[in-house]
Scaffold this motif. Structure first.
Motif, PDB file in Angstrom:
ATOM      1  N   CYS A  33      38.234 -25.033 -16.186  1.00  0.00           N
ATOM      2  CA  CYS A  33      37.848 -24.888 -14.778  1.00  0.00           C
ATOM      3  C   CYS A  33      36.939 -23.679 -14.586  1.00  0.00           C
ATOM      4  CB  CYS A  33      39.093 -24.743 -13.899  1.00  0.00           C
ATOM      5  SG  CYS A  33      38.725 -24.630 -12.138  1.00  0.00           S
ATOM      6  N   VAL A  34      35.841 -23.905 -13.873  1.00  0.00           N
ATOM      7  CA  VAL A  34      34.980 -22.822 -13.429  1.00  0.00           C
ATOM      8  C   VAL A  34      34.887 -22.909 -11.910  1.00  0.00           C
ATOM      9  CG1 VAL A  34      32.883 -24.208 -13.805  1.00  0.00           C
ATOM     10  CG2 VAL A  34      32.717 -21.714 -13.652  1.00  0.00           C
ATOM     11  N   TYR A  35      34.985 -21.759 -11.239  1.00  0.00           N
ATOM     12  CA  TYR A  35      35.109 -21.702  -9.776  1.00  0.00           C
ATOM     13  C   TYR A  35      33.812 -21.244  -9.116  1.00  0.00           C
ATOM     14  CZ  TYR A  35      36.614 -20.060  -5.143  1.00  0.00           C
ATOM     15  OH  TYR A  35      36.741 -19.854  -3.791  1.00  0.00           O
ATOM     16  N   PHE A  36      33.489 -21.891  -7.979  1.00  0.00           N
ATOM     17  CA  PHE A  36      32.392 -21.432  -7.121  1.00  0.00           C
ATOM     18  C   PHE A  36      32.811 -21.561  -5.664  1.00  0.00           C
ATOM     19  CE2 PHE A  36      30.190 -22.758 -10.957  1.00  0.00           C
ATOM     20  CZ  PHE A  36      29.270 -21.730 -11.143  1.00  0.00           C
ATOM     21  N   SER A  37      32.443 -20.584  -4.865  1.00  0.00           N
ATOM     22  CA  SER A  37      32.601 -20.679  -3.414  1.00  0.00           C
ATOM     23  C   SER A  37      31.321 -21.263  -2.835  1.00  0.00           C
ATOM     24  CB  SER A  37      32.855 -19.289  -2.810  1.00  0.00           C
ATOM     25  OG  SER A  37      32.705 -19.335  -1.400  1.00  0.00           O
ATOM     26  N   VAL A  38      31.418 -22.443  -2.230  1.00  0.00           N
ATOM     27  CA  VAL A  38      30.225 -23.066  -1.649  1.00  0.00           C
ATOM     28  C   VAL A  38      29.848 -22.399  -0.328  1.00  0.00           C
ATOM     29  CG1 VAL A  38      30.626 -25.279  -2.778  1.00  0.00           C
ATOM     30  CG2 VAL A  38      31.589 -24.869  -0.508  1.00  0.00           C
ATOM     31  N   LYS A  39      30.741 -21.541   0.169  1.00  0.00           N
ATOM     32  CA  LYS A  39      30.467 -20.831   1.412  1.00  0.00           C
ATOM     33  C   LYS A  39      29.521 -19.658   1.178  1.00  0.00           C
ATOM     34  CE  LYS A  39      33.090 -19.237   5.452  1.00  0.00           C
ATOM     35  NZ  LYS A  39      34.469 -19.005   5.969  1.00  0.00           N
ATOM     36  N   LYS A  40      29.534 -19.114  -0.040  1.00  0.00           N
ATOM     37  CA  LYS A  40      28.803 -17.877  -0.302  1.00  0.00           C
ATOM     38  C   LYS A  40      27.622 -18.036  -1.251  1.00  0.00           C
ATOM     39  CE  LYS A  40      32.617 -14.623   0.451  1.00  0.00           C
ATOM     40  NZ  LYS A  40      33.383 -13.503  -0.158  1.00  0.00           N
ATOM     41  N   GLU A  41      27.598 -19.102  -2.039  1.00  0.00           N
ATOM     42  CA  GLU A  41      26.584 -19.159  -3.085  1.00  0.00           C
ATOM     43  C   GLU A  41      26.125 -20.582  -3.341  1.00  0.00           C
ATOM     44  OE1 GLU A  41      28.841 -17.144  -5.997  1.00  0.00           O
ATOM     45  OE2 GLU A  41      30.288 -18.751  -6.248  1.00  0.00           O
ATOM     46  N   ASP A  42      24.945 -20.693  -3.955  1.00  0.00           N
ATOM     47  CA  ASP A  42      24.368 -21.991  -4.284  1.00  0.00           C
ATOM     48  C   ASP A  42      24.162 -22.182  -5.780  1.00  0.00           C
ATOM     49  OD1 ASP A  42      24.155 -23.030  -1.690  1.00  0.00           O
ATOM     50  OD2 ASP A  42      22.280 -21.943  -1.323  1.00  0.00           O
ATOM     51  N   ASN A  43      24.536 -21.187  -6.601  1.00  0.00           N
ATOM     52  CA  ASN A  43      24.260 -21.303  -8.034  1.00  0.00           C
ATOM     53  C   ASN A  43      25.126 -22.359  -8.725  1.00  0.00           C
ATOM     54  OD1 ASN A  43      26.427 -19.609  -7.526  1.00  0.00           O
ATOM     55  ND2 ASN A  43      26.066 -18.299  -9.306  1.00  0.00           N
ATOM     56  N   TRP A  44      26.115 -22.916  -8.017  1.00  0.00           N
ATOM     57  CA  TRP A  44      26.901 -24.012  -8.577  1.00  0.00           C
ATOM     58  C   TRP A  44      26.036 -25.248  -8.850  1.00  0.00           C
ATOM     59  CZ3 TRP A  44      26.913 -28.435  -5.564  1.00  0.00           C
ATOM     60  CH2 TRP A  44      26.594 -28.272  -4.208  1.00  0.00           C
ATOM     61  N   LYS A  45      24.944 -25.371  -8.127  1.00  0.00           N
ATOM     62  CA  LYS A  45      24.090 -26.550  -8.282  1.00  0.00           C
ATOM     63  C   LYS A  45      23.500 -26.637  -9.677  1.00  0.00           C
ATOM     64  CE  LYS A  45      22.866 -26.470  -3.381  1.00  0.00           C
ATOM     65  NZ  LYS A  45      21.760 -26.334  -2.382  1.00  0.00           N
ATOM     66  N   GLN A  46      23.278 -25.476 -10.298  1.00  0.00           N
ATOM     67  CA  GLN A  46      22.705 -25.460 -11.640  1.00  0.00           C
ATOM     68  C   GLN A  46      23.758 -25.681 -12.729  1.00  0.00           C
ATOM     69  OE1 GLN A  46      21.589 -22.828  -9.300  1.00  0.00           O
ATOM     70  NE2 GLN A  46      20.115 -24.476  -8.881  1.00  0.00           N
ATOM     71  N   GLN A  47      25.035 -25.715 -12.329  1.00  0.00           N
ATOM     72  CA  GLN A  47      26.126 -25.830 -13.304  1.00  0.00           C
ATOM     73  C   GLN A  47      26.746 -27.228 -13.351  1.00  0.00           C
ATOM     74  OE1 GLN A  47      26.785 -23.229 -15.345  1.00  0.00           O
ATOM     75  NE2 GLN A  47      25.065 -22.241 -14.309  1.00  0.00           N
ATOM     76  N   LEU A  48      26.246 -28.142 -12.540  1.00  0.00           N
ATOM     77  CA  LEU A  48      26.883 -29.457 -12.426  1.00  0.00           C
ATOM     78  C   LEU A  48      26.891 -30.213 -13.753  1.00  0.00           C
ATOM     79  CD1 LEU A  48      25.497 -30.582  -8.948  1.00  0.00           C
ATOM     80  CD2 LEU A  48      27.850 -29.898  -9.479  1.00  0.00           C
ATOM     81  N   ASP A  49      25.809 -30.104 -14.522  1.00  0.00           N
ATOM     82  CA  ASP A  49      25.736 -30.856 -15.773  1.00  0.00           C
ATOM     83  C   ASP A  49      26.660 -30.316 -16.860  1.00  0.00           C
ATOM     84  OD1 ASP A  49      24.154 -33.094 -15.458  1.00  0.00           O
ATOM     85  OD2 ASP A  49      22.291 -31.974 -15.620  1.00  0.00           O
ATOM     86  N   GLN A  50      27.244 -29.150 -16.629  1.00  0.00           N
ATOM     87  CA  GLN A  50      28.182 -28.583 -17.591  1.00  0.00           C
ATOM     88  C   GLN A  50      29.596 -29.103 -17.387  1.00  0.00           C
ATOM     89  OE1 GLN A  50      26.644 -26.766 -19.954  1.00  0.00           O
ATOM     90  NE2 GLN A  50      24.817 -27.206 -18.721  1.00  0.00           N
ATOM     91  N   ALA A  51      29.805 -29.862 -16.296  1.00  0.00           N
ATOM     92  CA  ALA A  51      31.151 -30.323 -15.945  1.00  0.00           C
ATOM     93  C   ALA A  51      31.308 -31.816 -16.198  1.00  0.00           C
ATOM     94  CB  ALA A  51      31.440 -30.011 -14.484  1.00  0.00           C
ATOM     95  N   ASP A  52      32.571 -32.220 -16.371  1.00  0.00           N
ATOM     96  CA  ASP A  52      32.898 -33.641 -16.490  1.00  0.00           C
ATOM     97  C   ASP A  52      33.224 -34.254 -15.137  1.00  0.00           C
ATOM     98  OD1 ASP A  52      32.815 -33.980 -19.439  1.00  0.00           O
ATOM     99  OD2 ASP A  52      34.417 -32.480 -19.377  1.00  0.00           O
ATOM    100  N   PHE A  53      33.693 -33.435 -14.210  1.00  0.00           N
ATOM    101  CA  PHE A  53      33.931 -33.905 -12.843  1.00  0.00           C
ATOM    102  C   PHE A  53      33.918 -32.712 -11.894  1.00  0.00           C
ATOM    103  CE2 PHE A  53      38.094 -32.909 -14.484  1.00  0.00           C
ATOM    104  CZ  PHE A  53      38.876 -32.499 -13.411  1.00  0.00           C
ATOM    105  N   ALA A  54      33.659 -32.990 -10.619  1.00  0.00           N
ATOM    106  CA  ALA A  54      33.618 -31.952  -9.591  1.00  0.00           C
ATOM    107  C   ALA A  54      34.873 -32.027  -8.746  1.00  0.00           C
ATOM    108  CB  ALA A  54      32.382 -32.118  -8.712  1.00  0.00           C
TER     109      ALA A  54
END
Length: 299
Positions: A33-54
């Motif tokens: 598990c890797v955590y991102f707050s969607v309220k504060k940041e947008d850099n999660w968008k670049q990490q989507l391909d590293q995950a198997d599910f959201a």
């Protein structure tokens, strides 16, 4: 080990504590598990391909924010399944998918390994100026007016999600009594519908707003919209229906409804919404189409 990307919309004061608890519960269930707050940041968008599910932890608006990014991905990028941890007020999307928001998040996480993938169609809405998508519904009349009113109504006595839903029903009741009906013209596949409506909703799931179930038979993967209309002559009956819902009475209402794969709508209403976003009315006519099997949810 499957890798999850946890996309969380934290409430005031709960971020650090709940962040830690969510990550621990997901890892305890056997996932990375890797955590991102969607309220504060947008850099999660670049990490989507590293995950198997959201994993989306939040309400319907948070799900829409994440999905807005997923639907932009091209066919060369993998389709990322979505697991929901419902933490919003209405949680209409979760309820349609059979994900009980009353259960604690640990119960949902424990079920993921035995969950199945549920296909989910997306609605596309466009005219000569713009194009958008919706997960829940898009429409005219009462619900856009309700959204405008809820932005300014006194909510000082609202303490819980249940309080907020109750207040929304009370406001909707008042609006129903006074709202002006507007003319509409709809081409649904090869059939024409027209009249004057208080409410016109193109539904992709079963309920919208304060858990108002407009299309109980709606399916997420049938390639069809459920169009729901409350005509002007139904004003009194609809107001009485809302009033009964406010007091937890058993209530029934005969919706005017039909199914369609493609729609062209010309509606004179000054108010329009797309999911939980209030927008300026699009220039008529508006075209709506179903895009099949765009998303997959773990259920």
């Amino acid at each position: 080990m499957q890798q999850a990307i946890l996309l969380h919309n934290p409430g005031a004061g709960d971020e650090d504590h709940l962040k830690s608890d969510l990550v621990k519960a997901i890892e305890a269930a056997g996932f990375g598990c890797v955590y991102f707050s969607v309220k504060k940041e947008d850099n999660w968008k670049q990490q989507l391909d590293q995950a198997d599910f959201a994993v989306v932890a939040g309400g319907d608006g948070t799900v829409r924010r994440v999905v807005k990014e997923l639907v932009k991905r091209n066919t060369l990028e993998k389709k990322l399944p979505i697991a929901l941890l419902p933490m919003g007020t209405a949680n209409n999307l979760s309820k349609t998918l059979g994900i009980d928001p009353q259960l604690d998040y640990k119960s949902h996480i424990k079920d993921w390994k035995k969950s199945k993938l549920q296909r989910f169609d997306v609605g596309v809405i466009k005219n000569v100026e713009t194009i958008d998508f919706f997960l829940e519904g898009a429409g005219y009349g009462l619900f856009p007016k309700l959204m405008r009113k809820m932005d300014v109504v006194d909510q000082s006595q609202v303490k819980t999600a249940k309080d907020e839903l109750q207040l929304a029903l009370e406001v909707l009741y008042d609006i129903t009594l006074s709202a002006k009906a507007t003319t509409y013209w709809i081409k649904a596949d090869d059939t024409i519908y027209e009249g004057k409506s208080l409410l016109l909703e193109v539904m992709n799931i079963q309920s919208i707003g304060p858990n108002l179930i407009l299309s109980p038979q709606a399916k997420t993967d049938d390639g069809l919209f459920d169009v729901v209309i409350v005509d002007e002559e139904q004003r009194e009956d609809f107001a009485n229906y809302i009033k009964k819902l406010m007091t937890d009475e058993t209530a029934k209402f005969k919706w005017k409804t039909f199914k369609a794969k493609a729609l062209t709508i010309d509606c004179k209403s000054k108010h329009m919404h797309v999911d939980d976003e209030l927008i300026l009315p699009l220039k008529n006519p508006v075209v709506l189409e179903v895009r099949e099997n765009v998303l997959e949810f773990l259920v």
